[in-house]
Design a protein around this motif. Structure first.
Motif, PDB file in Angstrom:
ATOM      1  N   LYS A 109       0.837  -1.203   0.000  1.00 39.17           N
ATOM      2  CA  LYS A 109       0.000   0.000   0.000  1.00 39.17           C
ATOM      3  C   LYS A 109       0.871   1.252   0.000  1.00 39.17           C
ATOM      4  CE  LYS A 109      -1.860   1.153   3.829  1.00 39.17           C
ATOM      5  NZ  LYS A 109      -2.714   1.166   5.044  1.00 39.17           N
ATOM      6  N   LEU A 110       1.938   1.288   0.873  1.00 39.72           N
ATOM      7  CA  LEU A 110       2.799   2.462   0.932  1.00 39.72           C
ATOM      8  C   LEU A 110       3.572   2.666  -0.368  1.00 39.72           C
ATOM      9  CD1 LEU A 110       4.199   2.043   4.557  1.00 39.72           C
ATOM     10  CD2 LEU A 110       2.568   3.762   3.765  1.00 39.72           C
ATOM     11  N   SER A 111       4.092   1.575  -0.931  1.00 38.79           N
ATOM     12  CA  SER A 111       4.900   1.725  -2.153  1.00 38.79           C
ATOM     13  C   SER A 111       4.045   2.179  -3.322  1.00 38.79           C
ATOM     14  CB  SER A 111       5.591   0.401  -2.479  1.00 38.79           C
ATOM     15  OG  SER A 111       4.617  -0.609  -2.770  1.00 38.79           O
ATOM     16  N   ILE A 112       2.819   1.629  -3.472  1.00 37.96           N
ATOM     17  CA  ILE A 112       1.952   2.037  -4.595  1.00 37.96           C
ATOM     18  C   ILE A 112       1.508   3.483  -4.429  1.00 37.96           C
ATOM     19  CG2 ILE A 112      -0.285   1.597  -5.680  1.00 37.96           C
ATOM     20  CD1 ILE A 112       0.144  -1.390  -4.976  1.00 37.96           C
ATOM     21  N   LYS A 113       1.113   3.854  -3.187  1.00 44.30           N
ATOM     22  CA  LYS A 113       0.686   5.225  -2.962  1.00 44.30           C
ATOM     23  C   LYS A 113       1.832   6.208  -3.193  1.00 44.30           C
ATOM     24  CE  LYS A 113      -1.417   8.139   0.587  1.00 44.30           C
ATOM     25  NZ  LYS A 113      -1.904   8.201   2.002  1.00 44.30           N
ATOM     26  N   GLY A 114       3.028   5.883  -2.652  1.00 43.21           N
ATOM     27  CA  GLY A 114       4.170   6.770  -2.854  1.00 43.21           C
ATOM     28  C   GLY A 114       4.569   6.866  -4.316  1.00 43.21           C
ATOM     29  N   LEU A 115       4.480   5.733  -5.049  1.00 51.79           N
ATOM     30  CA  LEU A 115       4.840   5.756  -6.468  1.00 51.79           C
ATOM     31  C   LEU A 115       3.880   6.637  -7.261  1.00 51.79           C
ATOM     32  CD1 LEU A 115       6.612   4.678  -8.761  1.00 51.79           C
ATOM     33  CD2 LEU A 115       5.086   2.705  -8.915  1.00 51.79           C
TER      34      LEU A 115
ATOM     35  N   PRO B 268      11.472   5.242  -6.388  1.00 49.96           N
ATOM     36  CA  PRO B 268      10.180   4.654  -5.953  1.00 49.96           C
ATOM     37  C   PRO B 268       9.731   3.494  -6.837  1.00 49.96           C
ATOM     38  CG  PRO B 268      10.045   7.039  -5.878  1.00 49.96           C
ATOM     39  CD  PRO B 268      11.331   6.724  -6.560  1.00 49.96           C
ATOM     40  N   LEU B 269      10.049   3.570  -8.138  1.00 49.82           N
ATOM     41  CA  LEU B 269       9.664   2.481  -9.030  1.00 49.82           C
ATOM     42  C   LEU B 269      10.472   1.223  -8.732  1.00 49.82           C
ATOM     43  CD1 LEU B 269       7.915   1.665 -11.423  1.00 49.82           C
ATOM     44  CD2 LEU B 269       9.719   2.471 -12.947  1.00 49.82           C
ATOM     45  N   GLN B 270      11.758   1.423  -8.436  1.00 46.33           N
ATOM     46  CA  GLN B 270      12.588   0.271  -8.080  1.00 46.33           C
ATOM     47  C   GLN B 270      12.088  -0.380  -6.791  1.00 46.33           C
ATOM     48  OE1 GLN B 270      16.621   1.663  -7.880  1.00 46.33           O
ATOM     49  NE2 GLN B 270      16.808   1.957 -10.125  1.00 46.33           N
ATOM     50  N   GLN B 271      11.735   0.447  -5.782  1.00 44.65           N
ATOM     51  CA  GLN B 271      11.222  -0.100  -4.530  1.00 44.65           C
ATOM     52  C   GLN B 271       9.880  -0.817  -4.737  1.00 44.65           C
ATOM     53  OE1 GLN B 271      12.583  -0.272  -1.369  1.00 44.65           O
ATOM     54  NE2 GLN B 271      14.421   0.298  -2.548  1.00 44.65           N
ATOM     55  N   PHE B 272       9.052  -0.312  -5.667  1.00 46.23           N
ATOM     56  CA  PHE B 272       7.782  -0.984  -5.962  1.00 46.23           C
ATOM     57  C   PHE B 272       8.030  -2.391  -6.495  1.00 46.23           C
ATOM     58  CE2 PHE B 272       4.926  -2.079  -9.489  1.00 46.23           C
ATOM     59  CZ  PHE B 272       3.768  -2.343  -8.764  1.00 46.23           C
ATOM     60  N   PHE B 273       8.996  -2.551  -7.409  1.00 45.68           N
ATOM     61  CA  PHE B 273       9.291  -3.880  -7.953  1.00 45.68           C
ATOM     62  C   PHE B 273       9.841  -4.805  -6.875  1.00 45.68           C
ATOM     63  CE2 PHE B 273       9.638  -1.614 -12.155  1.00 45.68           C
ATOM     64  CZ  PHE B 273       8.530  -2.213 -12.704  1.00 45.68           C
ATOM     65  N   VAL B 274      10.639  -4.235  -5.944  1.00 44.76           N
ATOM     66  CA  VAL B 274      11.169  -5.056  -4.845  1.00 44.76           C
ATOM     67  C   VAL B 274      10.028  -5.558  -3.971  1.00 44.76           C
ATOM     68  CG1 VAL B 274      12.594  -5.025  -2.773  1.00 44.76           C
ATOM     69  CG2 VAL B 274      13.432  -3.959  -4.878  1.00 44.76           C
ATOM     70  N   VAL B 275       9.068  -4.654  -3.637  1.00 41.33           N
ATOM     71  CA  VAL B 275       7.931  -5.046  -2.789  1.00 41.33           C
ATOM     72  C   VAL B 275       7.083  -6.109  -3.504  1.00 41.33           C
ATOM     73  CG1 VAL B 275       5.811  -4.223  -1.703  1.00 41.33           C
ATOM     74  CG2 VAL B 275       7.915  -2.881  -1.524  1.00 41.33           C
ATOM     75  N   MET B 276       6.835  -5.909  -4.811  1.00 42.01           N
ATOM     76  CA  MET B 276       6.035  -6.886  -5.564  1.00 42.01           C
ATOM     77  C   MET B 276       6.742  -8.234  -5.617  1.00 42.01           C
ATOM     78  SD  MET B 276       3.149  -5.743  -6.364  1.00 42.01           S
ATOM     79  CE  MET B 276       2.731  -7.143  -7.376  1.00 42.01           C
ATOM     80  N   GLU B 277       8.086  -8.199  -5.695  1.00 39.53           N
ATOM     81  CA  GLU B 277       8.842  -9.452  -5.716  1.00 39.53           C
ATOM     82  C   GLU B 277       8.693 -10.188  -4.385  1.00 39.53           C
ATOM     83  OE1 GLU B 277      13.497 -10.869  -6.361  1.00 39.53           O
ATOM     84  OE2 GLU B 277      12.840  -8.839  -6.926  1.00 39.53           O
ATOM     85  N   HIS B 278       8.730  -9.443  -3.261  1.00 34.99           N
ATOM     86  CA  HIS B 278       8.554 -10.072  -1.958  1.00 34.99           C
ATOM     87  C   HIS B 278       7.140 -10.630  -1.799  1.00 34.99           C
ATOM     88  CE1 HIS B 278      12.337  -9.327   0.191  1.00 34.99           C
ATOM     89  NE2 HIS B 278      12.431  -8.178  -0.507  1.00 34.99           N
TER      90      HIS B 278
ATOM     91  N   LEU C 164      -3.236  -2.207  -7.378  1.00 34.33           N
ATOM     92  CA  LEU C 164      -2.433  -2.069  -8.595  1.00 34.33           C
ATOM     93  C   LEU C 164      -3.181  -1.384  -9.726  1.00 34.33           C
ATOM     94  CD1 LEU C 164      -0.652  -5.556  -8.698  1.00 34.33           C
ATOM     95  CD2 LEU C 164       0.371  -3.354  -8.131  1.00 34.33           C
ATOM     96  N   VAL C 165      -4.527  -1.314  -9.643  1.00 34.54           N
ATOM     97  CA  VAL C 165      -5.294  -0.641 -10.700  1.00 34.54           C
ATOM     98  C   VAL C 165      -4.922   0.830 -10.800  1.00 34.54           C
ATOM     99  CG1 VAL C 165      -7.631  -0.086 -11.481  1.00 34.54           C
ATOM    100  CG2 VAL C 165      -7.165  -2.303 -10.455  1.00 34.54           C
ATOM    101  N   GLY C 166      -4.584   1.449  -9.654  1.00 33.20           N
ATOM    102  CA  GLY C 166      -4.212   2.861  -9.679  1.00 33.20           C
ATOM    103  C   GLY C 166      -2.947   3.151 -10.453  1.00 33.20           C
ATOM    104  N   LEU C 167      -2.103   2.134 -10.741  1.00 27.29           N
ATOM    105  CA  LEU C 167      -0.857   2.368 -11.485  1.00 27.29           C
ATOM    106  C   LEU C 167      -1.099   2.603 -12.971  1.00 27.29           C
ATOM    107  CD1 LEU C 167       1.435  -0.338  -9.847  1.00 27.29           C
ATOM    108  CD2 LEU C 167       1.332   2.098  -9.348  1.00 27.29           C
ATOM    109  N   ASN C 168      -2.356   2.475 -13.429  1.00 27.28           N
ATOM    110  CA  ASN C 168      -2.623   2.711 -14.849  1.00 27.28           C
ATOM    111  C   ASN C 168      -2.468   4.174 -15.234  1.00 27.28           C
ATOM    112  OD1 ASN C 168      -3.190   0.003 -15.247  1.00 27.28           O
ATOM    113  ND2 ASN C 168      -5.382   0.256 -14.870  1.00 27.28           N
ATOM    114  N   VAL C 169      -2.388   5.093 -14.241  1.00 31.29           N
ATOM    115  CA  VAL C 169      -2.192   6.522 -14.550  1.00 31.29           C
ATOM    116  C   VAL C 169      -0.738   6.828 -14.838  1.00 31.29           C
ATOM    117  CG1 VAL C 169      -4.181   7.130 -13.164  1.00 31.29           C
ATOM    118  CG2 VAL C 169      -1.924   7.139 -12.114  1.00 31.29           C
ATOM    119  N   ILE C 170       0.141   5.858 -14.616  1.00 28.42           N
ATOM    120  CA  ILE C 170       1.585   6.100 -14.755  1.00 28.42           C
ATOM    121  C   ILE C 170       2.042   5.591 -16.115  1.00 28.42           C
ATOM    122  CG2 ILE C 170       3.865   5.532 -13.842  1.00 28.42           C
ATOM    123  CD1 ILE C 170       2.557   5.207 -11.105  1.00 28.42           C
ATOM    124  N   ASP C 171       2.852   6.380 -16.810  1.00 28.34           N
ATOM    125  CA  ASP C 171       3.487   5.980 -18.053  1.00 28.34           C
ATOM    126  C   ASP C 171       4.944   5.659 -17.756  1.00 28.34           C
ATOM    127  OD1 ASP C 171       1.162   6.387 -19.467  1.00 28.34           O
ATOM    128  OD2 ASP C 171       1.631   8.507 -19.859  1.00 28.34           O
TER     129      ASP C 171
END
Length: 632
Positions: free
Chosen positions: A43-49, A66-76, A178-185
């Motif tokens: 939740k924190l990584s997606i919101k911060g991203l 922040p994008l790198q940390q998001f991938f790390v969190v998703m990997e965990h 993860l639906v909220g990440l659709n606003v990011i290019d």
């Protein structure tokens, strides 16, 4: 439809309720504590991203922290509860197995899986899984793919334990976030990055915020809502444009197919015309041969018909004589039969009259017997009256005279009645004699009539046999005559057909000569039109070259060509194919438009640059034509 921000908020509220429920179980179940921690970190990584991307400009690259940390969190999150599989080299835990199953659930994910397999720098399953996450984020389909994966619990049970994040409700909450990440290019370069040896460590310092950051986050939430609305409008407009582009592309394809079909039909028609001309020549030769043969057959059949007509006339005279003789004999036999039948009718009528006379005589006899009975009754009555009168005569003397007169009268009447009775008896005797004589005559007549009828029947049978024989002879003669007439009519039909074929051949000759004349005229017209088209083509090519020269001069005067921006081009201008990771963008150095590699794989020197530079296929053909025209 919910916006990504509303879904994000719903996911946050749901995650808070999940936190409250799971706090009580955290002390007893360490796996539930791990799921709660991973949910909070996601939740924190997606919101911060999302917040940092909106403030940064919404287009991110692979070096963005922040994008790198998001991938790390998703990997965990994806590694949590992953089953250990035994292999030849030992025990390992791989993310690539469950992510590879998405290709079977959604065919659209096959392009990502194929791209990951084709990357040359990836050697481990973990590296392929990290590349898959980055490509799915670039496609804005990461939430959709993971939603399909978590709905299939039967497939996830092969890779995860029962208490893993992806199997429990926390996985559905993370997918909703993860639906909220659709606003990011995101514009990530996966090909040159070393994904096999990266160490996934979560940096918690990025998520420790103060009050100022909270105040700024409130302002950013309002900006996020406005930007999300704009993003939804732009995506809807993009979908409409894509649908219209696909419709136009389908029309262009249909027109190209119809044009190719028309060209093929034109070639087939030309081949058919050549074949028809050859067949026409063969038919002309065959028609001449058939005409000669038909004339020969006509002469032979004419001679045969004349001979058969002579024989038919001779046989017809003999048949007419035989037919007249048989007809005369038939008439005589019919007349004899008619006379015998008339005699038989007369005899039958006489017999009927005799029967009728016998019936009338019997009726008269019965009537006379009835009258005699009546007269006897009257006589008895008269006798009774006489007795009464006699008794009255003794009692009355005064009426004696009258009664004597009456007696005399009555006696006269009785005398008359007796006389009439005698006459009637005589007549009855005569009638009985006549009846006996009539019965004898009837017996004799019946005997004579039976003899005559037998003789007549024998004669009739003989006549009928003769008639049957004559009729069979007549039928044979008629059939023979009918066959001769049918043969004659058949020969006449053959002669008529041959004459009609001769007339058709003459008509075909005239039509062929007329078609030859029209063909020669059409050939002349076609040659004249081809010459005119060649002249027009030469003039058009010259005018096109002049127009292109004028356009280039105009561009040079206005300050050079217009250089199209990368973000303004999503499809190749020439082949209309969409740009992707594997299909890169290239500028034409002559016109400034953006093309794919296949449509701009040409190099020519330009006036502005003496070295060979990349140009599109259209400019390449135009420049080569201009160089050839200048050389001539």
């Amino acid at each position: 439809m919910y916006s990504p921000q509303s879904l994000h908020r719903r996911g946050i509220t749901h995650s808070e309720s999940m936190e409250r429920l799971s706090n009580s179980q955290a002390l007893r179940d360490p796996m539930s504590m791990e799921r709660t921690n991973l949910l909070n970190m996601a939740k924190l990584s997606i919101k911060g991203l999302i917040e940092s991307a909106l403030s940064f400009g919404r287009t991110l690259d692979s070096d963005y922290p922040p994008l790198q940390q998001f991938f790390v969190v998703m990997e965990h999150c994806l590694k949590h509860g992953l089953k250990v599989k035994k292999s030849f080299l030992g025990y390992n835990k791989s993310l690539w197995g469950p992510l590879e199953m998405v290709e079977k659930l959604c065919p659209e994910a096959g392009e990502i899986a194929a791209s990951v397999r084709d990357l040359p720098g990836l050697k481990t399953p973990l590296g392929r899984a990290r590349a898959w996450l980055r490509l799915a984020l670039m496609q804005k389909r990461l939430a959709d793919y993971l939603r399909l994966l978590i709905t299939r619990k039967d497939l996830l049970s092969d890779f995860y334990d029962n208490s893993a994040v992806m199997v429990e409700e926390e996985g559905a909450v993370i997918v909703g976030l993860l639906v909220g990440l659709n606003v990011i290019d995101a514009n990530l370069c996966v090909k040159g990055e070393d994904l096999d040896t990266q160490v996934g460590v979560i940096d918690f310092s990025m998520y420790l915020k103060n009050d100022i950051d909270d105040y700024r986050s409130g302002e950013r939430n309002g900006q996020v809502a406005a930007i999300l609305d704009q993003k939804n409008y732009v995506e809807e407009l993009n979908r409409q444009l894509n649908s219209s582009v696909h419709g136009l592309q389908g029309r262009v394809d249909n027109l190209e197919k119809s044009n190719s079909k028309l060209i093929e039909e034109l070639a087939i028609a030309k081949n058919n015309i050549i074949k028809l001309q050859e067949e026409n020549h063969q038919l002309r030769n065959e028609n001449t041969i058939i005409l000669i043969k038909a004339q020969q057959q006509l002469e032979v059949t004419q001679v045969d018909v004349d001979v058969e007509l002579d024989t038919y006339k001779q046989s017809r005279q003999g048949l007419d004589e035989m037919y007249n003789e048989a007809r005369r004999q038939l008439r005589e036999e019919c007349q004899l039969r008619q006379d015998v039948e008339n005699e038989l009718v007369v005899q039958v009528s006489m017999k009927q009259e005799m029967d009728l006379a016998m019936k009338l005589l019997e009726k008269d006899i019965h009537e006379k017997q009835d009258t005699l009975i009546g007269l006897r009754h009257q006589l008895d009555e008269v006798k009774a009256i006489n007795v009464e009168m006699y008794t009255k005569m003794q009692t009355s003397d005064d009426g004696m005279k009258q009664k004597n007169d009456m007696i005399t009268r009555l006696e006269e009447k009785t005398n008359q009645i007796t006389a009439t009775m005698k006459q009637l008896e005589q007549r009855l005797q005569e009638a009985e004699r006549d009846r006996w004589t009539a019965e004898d005559g009837a017996r004799k007549f019946k005997h004579d009539f039976a003899n005559k009828a037998d003789s007549l029947q024998k004669q009739i049978a003989q006549r009928e046999k003769q008639m049957l024989q004559l009729e069979t002879d007549l039928k044979i003669e008629k059939e023979w005559r009918q066959t001769l007439q049918n043969d004659l009519e058949r020969e006449r039909d053959i002669v008529a057909q041959l004459s009609a074929e001769a007339q058709q051949i003459n008509g075909l000759k005239k039509e062929f000569h007329r078609l030859q004349d029209e063909n020669s005229q059409l050939k002349g017209i076609c040659e004249e039109q081809e010459q005119a088209l060649e002249e027009l083509g030469c003039k058009l090519s010259e005018s096109k070259l002049k127009i292109e020269d004028i356009k280039e001069a105009n561009k040079a005067l206005q300050g050079g060509q217009v250089w199209l921006k990368d973000k303004d081009a999503t499809h190749c201008k020439l082949c209309e194919k969409e740009f992707s990771i594997s299909r890169r963008k290239h500028h034409c150095r002559n016109c400034g438009e953006i093309f794919c590699n296949a449509c701009s794989d040409n190099e020519l020197p330009l006036p502005a640059s003496p070295k060979p530079v990349r140009v599109c296929d259209t400019c390449h053909a135009l420049l080569l034509q201009r160089c050839s025209s200048n050389a001539t």
